[in-house]
Design a protein around this motif. Structure first.
Motif, short mmCIF file in Angstrom:
data_model
loop_
_atom_site.label_atom_id
_atom_site.label_comp_id
_atom_site.label_asym_id
_atom_site.label_seq_id
_atom_site.Cartn_x
_atom_site.Cartn_y
_atom_site.Cartn_z
N GLU A 1 -34.52 -5.95 -14.35
CA GLU A 1 -33.73 -7.14 -14.63
C GLU A 1 -32.54 -6.84 -15.54
OE1 GLU A 1 -34.57 -11.08 -14.04
OE2 GLU A 1 -34.51 -9.68 -12.36
N ARG A 2 -32.77 -6.04 -16.56
CA ARG A 2 -31.68 -5.73 -17.50
C ARG A 2 -30.61 -4.87 -16.84
NH1 ARG A 2 -32.48 -7.56 -22.54
NH2 ARG A 2 -34.61 -7.80 -23.35
N SER A 3 -30.96 -4.12 -15.82
CA SER A 3 -29.97 -3.30 -15.12
C SER A 3 -29.08 -4.12 -14.20
CB SER A 3 -30.68 -2.21 -14.30
OG SER A 3 -31.37 -2.76 -13.20
N HIS B 1 -28.84 -7.97 -14.58
CA HIS B 1 -28.50 -9.29 -15.09
C HIS B 1 -28.41 -9.26 -16.62
CE1 HIS B 1 -29.59 -10.77 -11.09
NE2 HIS B 1 -30.73 -10.12 -11.21
N THR B 2 -27.87 -10.34 -17.17
CA THR B 2 -27.91 -10.54 -18.62
C THR B 2 -29.25 -11.16 -18.96
OG1 THR B 2 -25.51 -10.86 -18.74
CG2 THR B 2 -26.84 -11.69 -20.58
N ILE B 3 -29.99 -10.48 -19.83
CA ILE B 3 -31.33 -10.92 -20.20
C ILE B 3 -31.36 -11.24 -21.69
CG2 ILE B 3 -33.78 -10.31 -20.27
CD1 ILE B 3 -32.59 -10.64 -17.43
N TYR B 4 -31.98 -12.35 -22.02
CA TYR B 4 -32.16 -12.74 -23.42
C TYR B 4 -33.65 -12.73 -23.76
CZ TYR B 4 -27.33 -14.43 -23.36
OH TYR B 4 -25.97 -14.53 -23.26
N PRO C 1 -31.89 -9.88 -26.67
CA PRO C 1 -31.67 -8.44 -26.60
C PRO C 1 -32.98 -7.69 -26.87
CG PRO C 1 -30.00 -9.50 -27.97
CD PRO C 1 -31.03 -10.55 -27.67
N SER D 1 -31.26 -17.25 -27.02
CA SER D 1 -31.12 -15.80 -27.09
C SER D 1 -31.74 -15.19 -28.35
CB SER D 1 -29.64 -15.42 -27.03
OG SER D 1 -28.92 -16.04 -28.08
N THR E 1 -38.93 -13.29 -22.52
CA THR E 1 -37.59 -12.96 -22.04
C THR E 1 -37.20 -13.97 -20.96
OG1 THR E 1 -38.49 -11.41 -20.39
CG2 THR E 1 -37.75 -10.48 -22.49
N ARG F 1 -33.76 -14.67 -17.88
CA ARG F 1 -32.44 -14.35 -17.33
C ARG F 1 -31.45 -15.42 -17.78
NH1 ARG F 1 -31.99 -13.72 -10.92
NH2 ARG F 1 -33.74 -12.28 -11.36
N ALA F 2 -30.26 -15.03 -18.18
CA ALA F 2 -29.26 -15.97 -18.68
C ALA F 2 -29.05 -17.11 -17.70
CB ALA F 2 -27.95 -15.24 -18.94
#
Length: 284
Positions: free
Chosen positions: A83-85, A87-90, A92, A120, A175, A177-178
Motif C-alpha cells: 500500500e505504501r508503495s 498510495h499515501t498511507i496515514y 507515517p 494522520s 493505518t 489510505r488517504a
C-alpha cells in the motif's frame, strides 16, 4: 635400640582469600539492561516486519511481541508495504504505534476505542497542532464543557495531553489510505488491537473503557464489567451525537470511577497546543 621414625607434620595448604562477591546489579542497572535488550529486539522485529513494527514503546513489547510473530501480522506487513508503495498511507510509519509511546502500559487508566482511523496521527480523534479539529472532537469538547464545569474548550485538536495521563486513544485499525476511510479494514489490525484490549481486561483491574458506537461496543463485548467500568454510548459524530452522546456525562463518570478506585482522575483541561514529550518508560 629401636629407632623411632619421625612423623612428618601434614602440610597445611595456604588458604587464599577469595575475591569478594560482586554486588547484585542495582535497579538502575537492571532497567538499563532491559532497555538495551528491548531496543535490540525492536531492531530485529523492524527488519522482520518490513519496517512496520517501529518506534514501539518498550513497555508494550510483552503485549505486542507475541502478535507480530503470528501469520496474520506477517500478511499485514506485506499488505501495508504494498500500500505504501502505491498510495499515501496515514499515519507515517514512525507514528503508527505512537499510542504506545505516549501512554505506557503500566499507566493506562482509560481506553477510548473507535472503529477506524480518520486522521494522520496514531491517536484516535487527535490531530497535529495547526490542523483543524475534527467534528467528532468538537462535539466531545462541547459535551465536556457541559459535563465538567471547569473545562475550557481549546482551539486545537491535539490530545497528547490526555494520552500522557494514561488515556489510551486506540483505533481498531492503525493505518488508512488517504481519503478512503476504513480502507485497511479486515487486513489484520483488528486482531492486534483485540489482543491489546484482552490483555488489559485480563491483567489489569479498575480501568475505564469508553465504547462509543455499535462497532466499539461489539469489539469490547468481552470486557469484564465486574473488574472494570464500561461506558457505552452513541458515537460523537455529527451524524449521531444528537441521539444520545450529548448529555451522556461519560467524562465525569470516568473520573468518579477512577476516584472510587483510588486512582488519579483525568485532567481534561490538560491539552497543550504543542505535542507532549513521549513517555517511553519501560516499566510494566
Amino acid at each position: 635400640m629401636l629407632r623411632v621414625a619421625a612423623v612428618k607434620s601434614p602440610k597445611i595448604k595456604k588458604i587464599e582469600n577469595s575475591p569478594p562477591a560482586s554486588p547484585p546489579p542495582s535497579p538502575v542497572q537492571l532497567a538499563r539492561a532491559e532497555e538495551n535488550r528491548i531496543i535490540a529486539l525492536a531492531k530485529l522485529h523492524q527488519s522482520r516486519t518490513q519496517g512496520l513494527f517501529v518506534n514501539v514503546g518498550p513497555s508494550w513489547m510483552k503485549v505486542l511481541e507475541p502478535e507480530i510473530k503470528k501469520e496474520y501480522f506477517q500478511s499485514l506487513c506485506k499488505f501495508i508495504a504494498s500500500e505504501r508503495s502505491k498510495h499515501t498511507i496515514y499515519p507515517p510509519t514512525d507514528e503508527v504505534f505512537s499510542w504506545t509511546r505516549m501512554c505506557t502500559l503500566n499507566e493506562v487508566r482509560l481506553l477510548i476505542l473507535i472503529q477506524f482511523l480518520f486522521f494522520s496521527v496514531g491517536l484516535c480523534f487527535s490531530v497535529k497542532p495547526g490542523v483543524q479539529r475534527p467534528p467528532s472532537l468538537a462535539n466531545m469538547y462541547q459535551e465536556l464543557s457541559k459535563d465538567i464545569p471547569e473545562f475550557k474548550s481549546p482551539d486545537h485538536g491535539c490530545l497528547t495531553g490526555w494520552a500522557s495521563q494514561g488515556v489510551l486513544l486506540l483505533n481498531a485499525c492503525l493505518t488508512v489510505r488517504a481519503s478512503q476511510a476504513n480502507s485497511h479494514k479486515d487486513k489484520g489490525w483488528e486482531k492486534l488491537t483485540d489482543a491489546v484490549i484482552k490483555w488489559l481486561n485480563s491483567n489489569r483491574s479498575g480501568l475505564v473503557f469508553i465504547l462509543w458506537g455499535a462497532y466499539a461496543q461489539k469489539k469490547g463485548s468481552f470486557i469484564d464489567q465486574k473488574k472494570h467500568c464500561v461506558l457505552k454510548g452513541v458515537h460523537p459524530s455529527p451524524l449521531s451525537a444528537h441521539r444520545g452522546f450529548f448529555g451522556c456525562h461519560h467524562f465525569s463518570k470516568c473520573n468518579d470511577y477512577l476516584v472510587q478506585q483510588n486512582k488519579k482522575p483525568i485532567d481534561w483541561n490538560m491539552l497543550p497546543a504543542e505535542l507532549m514529550k513521549e513517555n517511553i518508560n519501560i516499566q510494566n
